[in-house]
Each structure stands twice: as C-alpha cells, then as structure tokens.
Design an enzyme around this catalytic site. Structure first.
Site, short mmCIF file in Angstrom:
data_model
loop_
_atom_site.label_atom_id
_atom_site.label_comp_id
_atom_site.label_asym_id
_atom_site.label_seq_id
_atom_site.Cartn_x
_atom_site.Cartn_y
_atom_site.Cartn_z
N ASP A 192 43.45 25.22 35.06
CA ASP A 192 42.46 24.18 35.35
C ASP A 192 43.03 22.85 34.88
O ASP A 192 43.83 22.81 33.95
CB ASP A 192 41.12 24.46 34.66
CG ASP A 192 39.96 23.80 35.41
OD1 ASP A 192 39.18 24.52 36.08
OD2 ASP A 192 39.84 22.55 35.36
N ASP A 249 38.17 28.99 42.80
CA ASP A 249 36.80 28.46 42.90
C ASP A 249 36.88 26.93 42.76
O ASP A 249 35.91 26.29 42.38
CB ASP A 249 35.94 29.06 41.79
CG ASP A 249 34.45 28.87 41.99
OD1 ASP A 249 34.03 28.66 43.14
OD2 ASP A 249 33.71 28.93 40.98
N GLY A 290 35.06 29.25 32.82
CA GLY A 290 35.68 30.53 32.50
C GLY A 290 34.90 31.78 32.88
O GLY A 290 35.29 32.88 32.48
N LYS A 308 37.46 29.21 47.63
CA LYS A 308 36.27 28.41 48.03
C LYS A 308 36.70 27.33 49.01
O LYS A 308 37.74 26.68 48.82
CB LYS A 308 35.65 27.78 46.79
CG LYS A 308 34.54 26.79 47.14
CD LYS A 308 33.47 26.74 46.11
CE LYS A 308 33.82 25.92 44.89
NZ LYS A 308 32.76 26.05 43.88
N ASP A 354 47.32 20.30 37.11
CA ASP A 354 46.73 20.08 38.43
C ASP A 354 47.39 21.02 39.43
O ASP A 354 48.61 21.14 39.45
CB ASP A 354 46.96 18.62 38.84
CG ASP A 354 46.14 18.27 40.07
OD1 ASP A 354 46.34 18.91 41.13
OD2 ASP A 354 45.30 17.37 39.97
N TRP A 363 34.58 33.33 35.79
CA TRP A 363 35.30 34.27 36.67
C TRP A 363 36.33 35.04 35.84
O TRP A 363 36.58 36.21 36.09
CB TRP A 363 35.99 33.52 37.83
CG TRP A 363 35.04 33.16 38.93
CD1 TRP A 363 33.68 33.00 38.84
CD2 TRP A 363 35.36 32.95 40.32
NE1 TRP A 363 33.16 32.67 40.07
CE2 TRP A 363 34.15 32.64 40.99
CE3 TRP A 363 36.55 32.97 41.05
CZ2 TRP A 363 34.11 32.36 42.38
CZ3 TRP A 363 36.51 32.71 42.43
CH2 TRP A 363 35.29 32.41 43.07
C1 LIG Z 1 33.22 25.24 40.12
S1 LIG Z 1 34.38 25.05 38.83
C2 LIG Z 1 35.02 26.65 38.61
C3 LIG Z 1 34.08 27.59 37.89
C4 LIG Z 1 34.77 28.86 37.46
N1 LIG Z 1 35.04 29.72 38.61
C5 LIG Z 1 33.93 29.65 36.50
O1 LIG Z 1 33.43 30.70 36.88
O2 LIG Z 1 33.77 29.24 35.35
C6 LIG Z 1 35.69 24.22 39.65
C7 LIG Z 1 36.88 23.90 38.77
O3 LIG Z 1 37.95 23.46 39.61
C8 LIG Z 1 38.75 22.60 38.82
N2 LIG Z 1 39.63 21.80 39.67
C9 LIG Z 1 39.28 20.92 40.63
N3 LIG Z 1 40.36 20.33 41.16
C10 LIG Z 1 41.44 20.86 40.51
C11 LIG Z 1 42.84 20.63 40.59
N4 LIG Z 1 43.34 19.72 41.44
N5 LIG Z 1 43.66 21.34 39.79
C12 LIG Z 1 43.16 22.25 38.91
N6 LIG Z 1 41.82 22.49 38.77
C13 LIG Z 1 40.98 21.81 39.56
C14 LIG Z 1 37.72 21.74 38.08
O4 LIG Z 1 38.30 21.13 36.92
C15 LIG Z 1 36.63 22.77 37.77
O5 LIG Z 1 36.76 23.26 36.46
#
Ligand SMILES: C[S@@+](CC[C@H](N)C(=O)[O-])C[C@H]1O[C@@H](n2cnc3c(N)ncnc32)[C@H](O)[C@@H]1O
Length: 200
Positions: A76, A115, A56, A155, A93, A58
């Site tokens: 998420d 991200d 969280g 990203k 998802d 961002w």
């Molecule tokens: C690097 S973290 C994000 C950090 C966030 N920007 C922050 O500042 O707190 C990546 C996130 O992408 C989510 N994620 C990955 N694949 C996903 C998908 N198919 N659908 C939804 N979320 C996904 C993961 O659950 C993870 O919480």
C-alpha cells in the site's frame, strides 16, 4: 452537512458494525468473503499478494484461509496502522514499485488481490480513468508474478474501459467473471473482476 450524514450512515452500516464485532479492520472484508464463497480463491499454504492492502481486512481474511504456512505480502502507498503478524508489508506506489521487491524470495504467488481505489474527485470520468489505470497495473503485476493456475481479483469502476479490461482478464485466465458483492454499496460504481486459472 451532507458529509456528516454520510459519515453517520457509514457508522451505522450493518457491515461496518459486523466488522467491528468480528474484529476485522474494515467492512471490505465481506466483499472478499463473498467473492471467495462464490469462486473458491484460496487453499491452505498458498502465497497471496494483496495490492492496496490498507487498513488490512483482506489480509486478515486471507490468513484465515491460507493458514500459518501460507505467505502473505501486502502493498500500500500508506503504512498500515496495525501490522498483521507474519505478513510482509511493502510501502510503495503500485505504479512505480519494483516487482523484485514484491516477489522477495522470487517464488510465484498463487493469488493476487487488488482492492485499490483512487482518491475520488467527484468527476466521474476522471475517477473511472484512475480506477482503470490501477486495475490495469494490478493485472500486469498479476500476470508477472502468478504461478500457472493462479487466481486474480481486481476492483474496477464501471466505465468506458470496463469491457476491454474484463476481456483482458478472460484472455489470460481460464475463466473471467465479474462480481458485485452485497456488501459493496449499491450506489458505488465499483465491481470486481475475477480471473480463475492463470494461463502462463
Ligand atoms: C479500499 S482500500 C483497501 C481496503 C483493503 N482491501 C482492506 O480490506 O483493508 C484501497 C487502498 O488502495 C490504496 N491505493 C490506492 N492507490 C494506490 C497506489 N497507487 N499504490 C498503492 N496503493 C494504492 C489506498 O492507499 C487504500 O489503502
């Protein structure tokens, strides 16, 4: 042993420590801050969609920029441990989510952030392909929900589709640039692709 060393170095990482001191939920906040300082992503009162928003940080940063009148929606696949105030969180998802659920009141967004990162397998080509699929989906959602003139940050791991996906952003936005923030570990193959000025 290697994992223990990696964990320890992550804990002592200066951005990790800074995030703890400043009350942010993740060091990732400084990546967004640096991209925002360079491109000027936000304005007060805007509507922001954050894909892959957990834990969280961002969303925390975006709130400081859009203010109380701004609207934040985060998606998420994992529930957030700390629910940010006045923010709508959707658990789901990105590949299967219904866009109507994300849009809610059906108004367009001004900024779409992603991200999202795949669970890495250590097999570079597989991880790149998963990152490319997440990025492609984030861009597809951005093109469906952004208002004209809106901004996008996604990203993307460097890989075979990097150039084509960057070009796809350039085709839909007035400008498309890439960024590698200082707080993104140099060893990481992640980059951010920034599209400014969505062309509806
Ligand atoms: C690097 S973290 C994000 C950090 C966030 N920007 C922050 O500042 O707190 C990546 C996130 O992408 C989510 N994620 C990955 N694949 C996903 C998908 N198919 N659908 C939804 N979320 C996904 C993961 O659950 C993870 O919480």
């Amino acid at each position: 042993m290697k994992k223990r060393l990696d964990d320890r170095s992550a804990r002592h990482d200066k951005f990790h420590q800074q995030a703890k001191r400043e009350g942010f939920l993740a060091r990732a906040v400084y990546k967004l801050e640096e991209i925002d300082d360079k491109f000027g992503l936000f304005k007060p009162g805007q509507r922001v969609l954050d894909l892959g928003c957990a834990p969280g940080s961002w969303l925390q940063y975006a709130r400081t920029k859009v203010g109380d009148k701004g609207v934040l929606v985060g998606l998420d696949r994992a529930p957030l441990e700390h629910q940010p105030s006045s923010t709508r969180i959707v658990v789901g998802d990105v590949h299967t989510i219904d866009l109507a659920v994300l849009k809610g009141d059906n108004e367009a967004f001004d900024v779409v952030l992603s991200d999202m990162a795949p669970d890495t397998s250590g097999i570079r080509s597989a991880d790149q392909a998963r990152s490319e699929a997440l990025f492609e989906r984030a861009l597809e959602i951005a093109c469906a929900v952004l208002a004209p003139g809106g901004n996008f940050v996604g990203k993307l791991f460097m890989g075979p589709e990097f150039k084509a996906l960057t070009e796809a952003v350039r085709a839909r936005f007035t400008t498309g640039k890439t960024a590698k923030p200082a707080s993104s570990r140099q060893i990481s193959i992640e980059q951010y692709v920034v599209g400014m000025g969505f062309k509806k």
